[in-house]
Design a protein around this motif. Structure first.
Motif, PDB file in Angstrom:
ATOM      1  N   MET A   1       0.848  -1.174   0.000  1.00  0.00           N
ATOM      2  CA  MET A   1       0.000   0.000   0.000  1.00  0.00           C
ATOM      3  C   MET A   1       0.894   1.237   0.000  1.00  0.00           C
ATOM      4  N   HIS A   2       0.552   2.180  -0.846  1.00  0.00           N
ATOM      5  CA  HIS A   2       1.213   3.484  -0.847  1.00  0.00           C
ATOM      6  C   HIS A   2       0.160   4.493  -0.424  1.00  0.00           C
ATOM      7  N   MET A   3       0.330   5.022   0.788  1.00  0.00           N
ATOM      8  CA  MET A   3      -0.616   5.975   1.367  1.00  0.00           C
ATOM      9  C   MET A   3       0.001   7.362   1.354  1.00  0.00           C
ATOM     10  N   THR A   4      -0.720   8.310   0.802  1.00  0.00           N
ATOM     11  CA  THR A   4      -0.327   9.711   0.878  1.00  0.00           C
ATOM     12  C   THR A   4      -1.280  10.382   1.853  1.00  0.00           C
ATOM     13  N   SER A   5      -0.735  10.882   2.963  1.00  0.00           N
ATOM     14  CA  SER A   5      -1.534  11.589   3.959  1.00  0.00           C
ATOM     15  C   SER A   5      -1.212  13.075   3.865  1.00  0.00           C
ATOM     16  N   ARG A   6      -2.235  13.866   3.598  1.00  0.00           N
ATOM     17  CA  ARG A   6      -2.092  15.319   3.528  1.00  0.00           C
ATOM     18  C   ARG A   6      -2.586  15.897   4.848  1.00  0.00           C
ATOM     19  N   PHE A   7      -1.736  16.668   5.490  1.00  0.00           N
ATOM     20  CA  PHE A   7      -2.078  17.279   6.770  1.00  0.00           C
ATOM     21  C   PHE A   7      -2.390  18.753   6.569  1.00  0.00           C
ATOM     22  N   TYR A   8      -3.471  19.206   7.231  1.00  0.00           N
ATOM     23  CA  TYR A   8      -3.917  20.595   7.157  1.00  0.00           C
ATOM     24  C   TYR A   8      -4.105  21.143   8.570  1.00  0.00           C
ATOM     25  N   VAL A   9      -3.671  22.369   8.769  1.00  0.00           N
ATOM     26  CA  VAL A   9      -3.921  23.065  10.023  1.00  0.00           C
ATOM     27  C   VAL A   9      -5.269  23.757   9.872  1.00  0.00           C
ATOM     28  N   CYS A  10      -6.115  23.647  10.897  1.00  0.00           N
ATOM     29  CA  CYS A  10      -7.410  24.310  10.817  1.00  0.00           C
ATOM     30  C   CYS A  10      -7.913  24.679  12.205  1.00  0.00           C
ATOM     31  N   ALA A  11      -8.907  25.536  12.201  1.00  0.00           N
ATOM     32  CA  ALA A  11      -9.564  25.966  13.433  1.00  0.00           C
ATOM     33  C   ALA A  11     -11.005  25.457  13.408  1.00  0.00           C
ATOM     34  N   ILE A  12     -11.550  25.286  14.599  1.00  0.00           N
ATOM     35  CA  ILE A  12     -12.935  24.832  14.729  1.00  0.00           C
ATOM     36  C   ILE A  12     -13.582  25.610  15.868  1.00  0.00           C
ATOM     37  N   ASP A  13     -14.911  25.521  15.980  1.00  0.00           N
ATOM     38  CA  ASP A  13     -15.592  26.113  17.122  1.00  0.00           C
ATOM     39  C   ASP A  13     -15.183  25.384  18.387  1.00  0.00           C
ATOM     40  N   ALA A  14     -15.231  26.078  19.511  1.00  0.00           N
ATOM     41  CA  ALA A  14     -14.751  25.534  20.785  1.00  0.00           C
ATOM     42  C   ALA A  14     -15.483  24.262  21.205  1.00  0.00           C
ATOM     43  N   GLU A  15     -16.775  24.222  21.004  1.00  0.00           N
ATOM     44  CA  GLU A  15     -17.544  23.072  21.458  1.00  0.00           C
ATOM     45  C   GLU A  15     -17.715  22.049  20.338  1.00  0.00           C
ATOM     46  N   LEU A  16     -17.518  20.790  20.683  1.00  0.00           N
ATOM     47  CA  LEU A  16     -17.699  19.712  19.712  1.00  0.00           C
ATOM     48  C   LEU A  16     -19.136  19.222  19.766  1.00  0.00           C
ATOM     49  N   GLY A  17     -19.687  18.920  18.605  1.00  0.00           N
ATOM     50  CA  GLY A  17     -21.021  18.349  18.531  1.00  0.00           C
ATOM     51  C   GLY A  17     -20.952  16.829  18.583  1.00  0.00           C
ATOM     52  N   ALA A  18     -22.027  16.199  18.171  1.00  0.00           N
ATOM     53  CA  ALA A  18     -22.092  14.733  18.164  1.00  0.00           C
ATOM     54  C   ALA A  18     -21.254  14.180  17.013  1.00  0.00           C
ATOM     55  N   THR A  19     -20.613  13.054  17.273  1.00  0.00           N
ATOM     56  CA  THR A  19     -19.841  12.384  16.225  1.00  0.00           C
ATOM     57  C   THR A  19     -20.784  11.536  15.365  1.00  0.00           C
ATOM     58  N   GLN A  20     -20.305  11.175  14.209  1.00  0.00           N
ATOM     59  CA  GLN A  20     -21.024  10.276  13.304  1.00  0.00           C
ATOM     60  C   GLN A  20     -20.050   9.190  12.861  1.00  0.00           C
ATOM     61  N   LEU A  21     -19.589   8.427  13.836  1.00  0.00           N
ATOM     62  CA  LEU A  21     -18.572   7.409  13.571  1.00  0.00           C
ATOM     63  C   LEU A  21     -19.144   6.245  12.768  1.00  0.00           C
ATOM     64  N   GLU A  22     -18.303   5.696  11.906  1.00  0.00           N
ATOM     65  CA  GLU A  22     -18.686   4.499  11.176  1.00  0.00           C
ATOM     66  C   GLU A  22     -18.701   3.324  12.147  1.00  0.00           C
ATOM     67  N   HIS A  23     -19.363   2.241  11.741  1.00  0.00           N
ATOM     68  CA  HIS A  23     -19.524   1.089  12.627  1.00  0.00           C
ATOM     69  C   HIS A  23     -18.178   0.575  13.149  1.00  0.00           C
ATOM     70  N   TYR A  24     -17.187   0.410  12.257  1.00  0.00           N
ATOM     71  CA  TYR A  24     -15.892  -0.121  12.690  1.00  0.00           C
ATOM     72  C   TYR A  24     -15.185   0.845  13.636  1.00  0.00           C
ATOM     73  N   GLU A  25     -15.391   2.154  13.454  1.00  0.00           N
ATOM     74  CA  GLU A  25     -14.781   3.137  14.361  1.00  0.00           C
ATOM     75  C   GLU A  25     -15.399   3.027  15.754  1.00  0.00           C
ATOM     76  N   GLN A  26     -16.710   2.845  15.795  1.00  0.00           N
ATOM     77  CA  GLN A  26     -17.385   2.637  17.079  1.00  0.00           C
ATOM     78  C   GLN A  26     -16.908   1.345  17.727  1.00  0.00           C
ATOM     79  N   ALA A  27     -16.833   0.275  16.942  1.00  0.00           N
ATOM     80  CA  ALA A  27     -16.404  -1.028  17.465  1.00  0.00           C
ATOM     81  C   ALA A  27     -14.974  -0.975  17.998  1.00  0.00           C
ATOM     82  N   ASN A  28     -14.120  -0.136  17.400  1.00  0.00           N
ATOM     83  CA  ASN A  28     -12.735   0.018  17.858  1.00  0.00           C
ATOM     84  C   ASN A  28     -12.600   0.950  19.054  1.00  0.00           C
TER      85      ASN A  28
END
Length: 178
Positions: free
Chosen positions: A99-126
């Motif tokens: 596998m050749h993976m190219t990961s692009r990293f970006y600096v960003c800002a967000i609002d202070a409070e986090l809302g609800a996540t929408q994790l995929e099933h495998y992310e929840q299971a992990n």
């Protein structure tokens, strides 16, 4: 986008053959010495939020989608290129040699409070969840996981730990001198 690193997994003996190419966008969201990271219980590690870029999808749009889904971030803004990591590792499928993976990293800002996540099933299971974590503590934790070489350890921890250290080094020492 500047090349930060080219990481080659030690088990990889060649970069030729049947190559699975993947592209990902990852977020660097920083508040002081803390970063918004994902803790994954299954692997007991910290990683940057983000994920795969679909064919034809704009990398920034992919980052905004992934960051919102995985962390509940809102009003994602101020995106700027940080750099990319080219990663080569064995692929476990019968259709590819590596596998050749190219990961692009970006600096960003967000609002202070986090809302609800929408994790995929495998992310929840992990057991994946967003956390604000001191960058030095995240590096120390991931390095301890690498030292133990736990069988459940994922391959991405090498990239993530490298990038945590890179971000920390570019940020400089903490304001209190520690």
């Amino acid at each position: 986008m500047r090349l930060i690193a080219e990481l080659v997994h030690p088990a990889l003996t060649t970069r030729t053959g049947r190559v699975l190419r993947r592209h990902a966008a990852r977020a660097i969201v920083q508040r002081g010495r803390s970063l918004l990271l994902l803790y994954t219980e299954r692997y007991d590690d910290f990683s940057f939020p983000g994920g795969g870029i679909a064919d034809g999808e704009d990398p920034v749009a992919a980052l905004q989608r992934e960051l919102a889904e995985e962390t509940g971030a809102t009003r994602i803004r101020g995106l700027r290129d940080y750099g990319r990591v080219e990663e080569y590792r064995p692929d476990r499928s019968p259709d590819h040699d590596l596998m050749h993976m190219t990961s692009r990293f970006y600096v960003c800002a967000i609002d202070a409070e986090l809302g609800a996540t929408q994790l995929e099933h495998y992310e929840q299971a992990n057991g994946m969840r967003p956390v604000w974590m001191d960058v030095e503590a995240a590096i120390a934790h991931n390095r301890a996981v690498l030292q133990r070489a736990d069988a459940r350890m994922g391959l991405s921890i090498h990239r993530e730990t490298y990038m945590l250290a890179h971000v920390a080094a570019e940020a400089g020492p903490p304001a209190d001198g520690r």
